[in-house]
Design an enzyme around this catalytic site. Sequence first.
Site, PDB file in Angstrom:
ATOM      1  N   THR A  13       5.473 -30.079  21.604  1.00 26.65           N
ATOM      2  CA  THR A  13       4.563 -29.359  20.716  1.00 26.65           C
ATOM      3  C   THR A  13       3.104 -29.697  20.990  1.00 26.65           C
ATOM      4  O   THR A  13       2.214 -28.883  20.754  1.00 26.65           O
ATOM      5  CB  THR A  13       4.936 -29.688  19.252  1.00 26.65           C
ATOM      6  OG1 THR A  13       6.244 -29.213  19.039  1.00 26.65           O
ATOM      7  CG2 THR A  13       4.005 -29.053  18.248  1.00 26.65           C
ATOM      8  N   TYR A  27       6.521 -21.555  17.577  1.00 25.24           N
ATOM      9  CA  TYR A  27       5.594 -21.549  18.727  1.00 25.24           C
ATOM     10  C   TYR A  27       6.362 -21.863  20.007  1.00 25.24           C
ATOM     11  O   TYR A  27       7.522 -22.276  19.968  1.00 25.24           O
ATOM     12  CB  TYR A  27       4.504 -22.604  18.506  1.00 25.24           C
ATOM     13  CG  TYR A  27       5.101 -23.958  18.200  1.00 25.24           C
ATOM     14  CD1 TYR A  27       5.479 -24.810  19.219  1.00 25.24           C
ATOM     15  CD2 TYR A  27       5.349 -24.345  16.881  1.00 25.24           C
ATOM     16  CE1 TYR A  27       6.084 -26.029  18.945  1.00 25.24           C
ATOM     17  CE2 TYR A  27       5.954 -25.569  16.598  1.00 25.24           C
ATOM     18  CZ  TYR A  27       6.324 -26.387  17.631  1.00 25.24           C
ATOM     19  OH  TYR A  27       6.941 -27.572  17.365  1.00 25.24           O
ATOM     20  N   THR A  93       8.569 -34.257  20.243  1.00 25.36           N
ATOM     21  CA  THR A  93       8.972 -35.280  19.273  1.00 25.36           C
ATOM     22  C   THR A  93      10.495 -35.317  19.041  1.00 25.36           C
ATOM     23  O   THR A  93      11.019 -36.329  18.589  1.00 25.36           O
ATOM     24  CB  THR A  93       8.262 -35.080  17.918  1.00 25.36           C
ATOM     25  OG1 THR A  93       8.620 -33.785  17.421  1.00 25.36           O
ATOM     26  CG2 THR A  93       6.762 -35.209  18.057  1.00 25.36           C
ATOM     27  N   LYS A 166      12.766 -40.377  14.523  1.00 23.25           N
ATOM     28  CA  LYS A 166      12.154 -39.193  13.908  1.00 23.25           C
ATOM     29  C   LYS A 166      12.860 -38.983  12.582  1.00 23.25           C
ATOM     30  O   LYS A 166      14.054 -38.697  12.541  1.00 23.25           O
ATOM     31  CB  LYS A 166      12.298 -37.967  14.821  1.00 23.25           C
ATOM     32  CG  LYS A 166      11.540 -36.760  14.277  1.00 23.25           C
ATOM     33  CD  LYS A 166      11.537 -35.577  15.235  1.00 23.25           C
ATOM     34  CE  LYS A 166      10.686 -34.454  14.651  1.00 23.25           C
ATOM     35  NZ  LYS A 166      10.661 -33.244  15.495  1.00 23.25           N
ATOM     36  N   GLU A 288      40.130 -56.682  14.226  1.00 21.93           N
ATOM     37  CA  GLU A 288      41.168 -55.922  14.926  1.00 21.93           C
ATOM     38  C   GLU A 288      40.544 -54.869  15.865  1.00 21.93           C
ATOM     39  O   GLU A 288      40.938 -54.738  17.023  1.00 21.93           O
ATOM     40  CB  GLU A 288      42.035 -55.241  13.856  1.00 21.93           C
ATOM     41  CG  GLU A 288      43.289 -54.616  14.370  1.00 21.93           C
ATOM     42  CD  GLU A 288      43.948 -53.761  13.275  1.00 21.93           C
ATOM     43  OE1 GLU A 288      43.785 -54.057  12.070  1.00 21.93           O
ATOM     44  OE2 GLU A 288      44.610 -52.785  13.654  1.00 21.93           O
TER      45      GLU A 288
HETATM   46  N1  ASP Z   1      10.774 -29.046  19.636  1.00 23.20           N
HETATM   47  C1  ASP Z   1       9.558 -29.765  19.970  1.00 23.20           C
HETATM   48  C2  ASP Z   1       9.872 -30.702  21.109  1.00 23.20           C
HETATM   49  O1  ASP Z   1      10.531 -31.687  20.896  1.00 23.20           O
HETATM   50  C3  ASP Z   1       9.089 -30.508  18.773  1.00 23.20           C
HETATM   51  C4  ASP Z   1       7.850 -31.342  18.960  1.00 23.20           C
HETATM   52  O2  ASP Z   1       7.402 -31.636  20.044  1.00 23.20           O
HETATM   53  O3  ASP Z   1       7.285 -31.745  17.910  1.00 23.20           O
HETATM   54  O4  ASP Z   1       9.471 -30.475  22.224  1.00 23.20           O
END
Ligand code: ASP
Length: 329
Positions: A13, A27, A93, A166, A288
């Site tokens: 992102t 996006y 993320t 996260k 066990e």
């Molecule tokens: N879906 C995105 C990614 O992991 C989310 C982000 O970067 O916040 O690339």
Amino acid sequence: MKPKIAILATGGTIAGVIDDAITTTGYKAGALNIEVLLDAVPQIKEFATIVGYQISNIDSSNMSNEIQLNLAKKINKLLTKDEIDAVVVTHGTDTMEETAYFLNLTIKSDKPVILTGAMRPSTAMSADGSKNLYNAVALAINEKSKNKGVMIVMNDRILSARAAVKTHTLNLDAFSSPNFGDLGYILDGKVYFYNTIEKLHTKNTPFDIDHLEDLPKVDILYTYSNDGSGVAAKALFENGTQALVIAGSGSGNIHENQKNILKELMKKNLIVAISSRIQVGEVILSKEDEDFGFICAQNLNPQKARILLMLALTKTKNSKIIQNFFQTY
Ligand code: ASP
């Protein structure tokens, strides 16, 4: 002379774009390249010399073993050079905690390696990517950042790769360290450390990926009520899965029918590590189950337990040695 920092972009992102400033969902992640990311934060050039590399440009939900291996190899190569003082990785993320932990176990240097990203695309009103990148470079050049293992910087928090999770799908404050707390925080570009991490990392692990082209196949199975058919476990095993991480209920419990099927597969050499679908706390195995060969993931969540298990399998199939890895890293 200013410190020299390599910034490696992988997508996410932070490199995301949409055509209006209000929308923060829907996006395209991984749309901008490294030059555009760096141009958005000219302030970092005042205190560091930057060299940028584009490793991939993906939504991190599409992260692969292959990209993680390439990234680790590239960082290891860069950090052997005297002129490179630290590495910053920009990353989506969604799977940032997995890549961070993978690097924490495979980078063979005590120079700082910092991951950062963003929760809002670069086009959004109040986008968070530029400040996170600024903070990541501020942390990378800090003397105290050496030999702390790989770290994540998000929303002013400094988190260790091992502890970071996260914990929110959309908020800017999306990352936390639910078990043992963050390492520190950054305020107005100043770094404040409060905690240390005792688990071994980077140079003090036995995992050497520099000559690996792929990793052993390890998958995750989630536990739920009425979970007793074993269809998924058998199908994965027949499809070449060498090890499973179970996201158990509570402190690592599994429906008894499912457990019996796992035991049958373990007799055919499937390795099974038990984690929990609960975010905080330890997994406890009975004597066990331990004696049978189940591995306890302790407080590593399933997605991080998978990372450690893949690397463990590059060294051994002995469940006692693997158990020791879980205790140590
Ligand atoms: N879906 C995105 C990614 O992991 C989310 C982000 O970067 O916040 O690339």
